[in-house]
Design a protein around this motif. Sequence first.
Motif, short mmCIF file in Angstrom:
data_model
loop_
_atom_site.label_atom_id
_atom_site.label_comp_id
_atom_site.label_asym_id
_atom_site.label_seq_id
_atom_site.Cartn_x
_atom_site.Cartn_y
_atom_site.Cartn_z
N ALA A 121 0.85 -1.19 0.00
CA ALA A 121 0.00 0.00 0.00
C ALA A 121 0.88 1.23 0.00
CB ALA A 121 -0.94 0.01 1.22
N LEU A 122 0.40 2.30 -0.65
CA LEU A 122 1.14 3.55 -0.78
C LEU A 122 0.30 4.72 -0.29
CD1 LEU A 122 2.56 3.02 -4.38
CD2 LEU A 122 3.97 3.31 -2.33
N SER A 123 0.97 5.69 0.33
CA SER A 123 0.38 7.00 0.58
C SER A 123 1.38 8.03 0.06
CB SER A 123 0.08 7.20 2.06
OG SER A 123 1.29 7.26 2.81
N ASP A 124 1.15 9.31 0.32
CA ASP A 124 2.05 10.33 -0.19
C ASP A 124 3.48 10.15 0.31
OD1 ASP A 124 0.13 11.54 -1.70
OD2 ASP A 124 -0.37 13.06 -0.20
N HIS A 125 3.63 9.74 1.58
CA HIS A 125 4.97 9.68 2.17
C HIS A 125 5.31 8.33 2.78
CE1 HIS A 125 3.97 14.08 2.35
NE2 HIS A 125 5.16 14.12 1.81
N HIS A 126 4.42 7.34 2.66
CA HIS A 126 4.67 6.06 3.32
C HIS A 126 4.34 4.89 2.39
CE1 HIS A 126 4.16 8.87 6.73
NE2 HIS A 126 5.05 8.09 7.33
N LEU A 127 5.00 3.78 2.68
CA LEU A 127 4.70 2.50 2.03
C LEU A 127 4.54 1.45 3.12
CD1 LEU A 127 6.29 0.85 -1.07
CD2 LEU A 127 6.31 -0.39 1.11
N ALA A 128 3.53 0.60 2.97
CA ALA A 128 3.31 -0.51 3.90
C ALA A 128 3.34 -1.82 3.13
CB ALA A 128 1.98 -0.35 4.63
N ALA A 129 3.99 -2.81 3.70
CA ALA A 129 4.07 -4.14 3.10
C ALA A 129 3.57 -5.16 4.11
CB ALA A 129 5.51 -4.46 2.69
N GLY A 130 2.58 -5.96 3.71
CA GLY A 130 2.00 -6.96 4.59
C GLY A 130 2.41 -8.36 4.16
N PHE A 131 2.78 -9.19 5.13
CA PHE A 131 3.36 -10.49 4.84
C PHE A 131 2.47 -11.62 5.35
CE2 PHE A 131 6.76 -7.61 4.19
CZ PHE A 131 7.61 -8.22 3.28
#
Length: 440
Positions: A147-157
């Motif tokens: 997932a992406l936002s303007d300033h962050h990325l999240a990765a789910g495992f």
Amino acid sequence: MSTSSSSPSTQGGDSDYEGPSSSRSRIRTSNGVWPEPFLEALAFQVAVDASRTIGRLAAAQALSNFFQVCPTWRAISRSDLLWQNLARSIWNVGELLARESWREECIYRHRTSANFRSRRYEHATLHFIPTDNNNNDDDGLSCRRLALSDHHLAAGFSDGAVHLFHIPTRLHLSTFYPQHRDRLGRFSSAVSGIILSDSRLVFATLDGDIHMAAVNTASPLRRAHLGDVVNDGALVDFAGCHRWWVGLYAGVPGRAFHIWNGETEELLFIGGTMTDPEAVMGWHLLTEMTGIIGRIRVVRGDMAVACTGIRTMVFHLLNQGVVVWEEEFRRGIIVGAFDAYGDTALIPDARRVAAVRRAGSMEEVCRFTMREGVSFGCMNGGYGVTWGGGVIRVWEIEHGHYLYNFRERIEDCNALIADERYVAACSDDATIHLWDFGAQ
């Protein structure tokens, strides 16, 4: 089912235009009085028509031609309301965050899209140290969602871990794990969806649990919804925005869709039979790494688009599950390459023909033929991105023309995502790749 549309405020107008109040000033010319609201609406319509018939990048040239007619028309370029309406309609931007004016926002979006078209980007890899929450042996490093936002990325495992990164610095900020409880199946805590903004992280797991955390504060992770996998089935995909959360379930007939109010976290609707044919596959997801069963996305107009391997469907969120449109695909759908963004959906069939359609009406915008071996795909407002055979390729989705492939090869990709500025992918060795088209 019949649908209604808003009447435009001007002939050939667009319902996205937010007109100014009647108290706005009028501009005088040598031939009389030109109402400023009329000129703003005209400039807006000229830009929108160019973006929809030629492409989003054509809006800038259309506006430039408009502003050169005379000084009176050029003066409209100083209207912040005009640029705000253009940002919302053409670039799908609803809130001004980083730039000082809406005009600067539109210029930034245009330049970033032009970079996207011309393959001007910076590539980086994001690094983190995997921690041992490993109920799933070596499978815990399999990335299930990005997932992406303007300033962050999240990765789910697949072990339930969600790793959060700060994009400007490329730093790993934190790792979140779902709260412990008895699990039904070794992969029941695998991440099945992430909703990310620069202030809030929401993620779901296959057993139906939904967790939430603030991004920039020390407040702890909390469970917003306790899943009931026995009665609902497996939560195979989860998506949303600040207003809506939607879940796609498989395993129990008649409970395919769950809709929540994203602000109050209230569960509003349960129903739908879309995944009834995939019920057995849904249960298998809890114990083994099988193929992708379905995808769901929230799109503009308070609607959601969902797909399985044989069917696509559009339904209302505000009207709680009322179906707008559905279609069966006899030859199947490449579910991992399905995506939706703004008001369009990318639907690739098993013959590798990808159709780009308007979500509300399912009117076809364009189509293109993907290369052999494509298993993942994503889109933003102007481009479709696919992965297959180690190669990431890009199409423009206004006319369906192939543009280029990325210089970097990604072997064994298992997650892919794009927004207007970034593309991110994760490989089987848990290396997260990030391409930034706004950096130059």
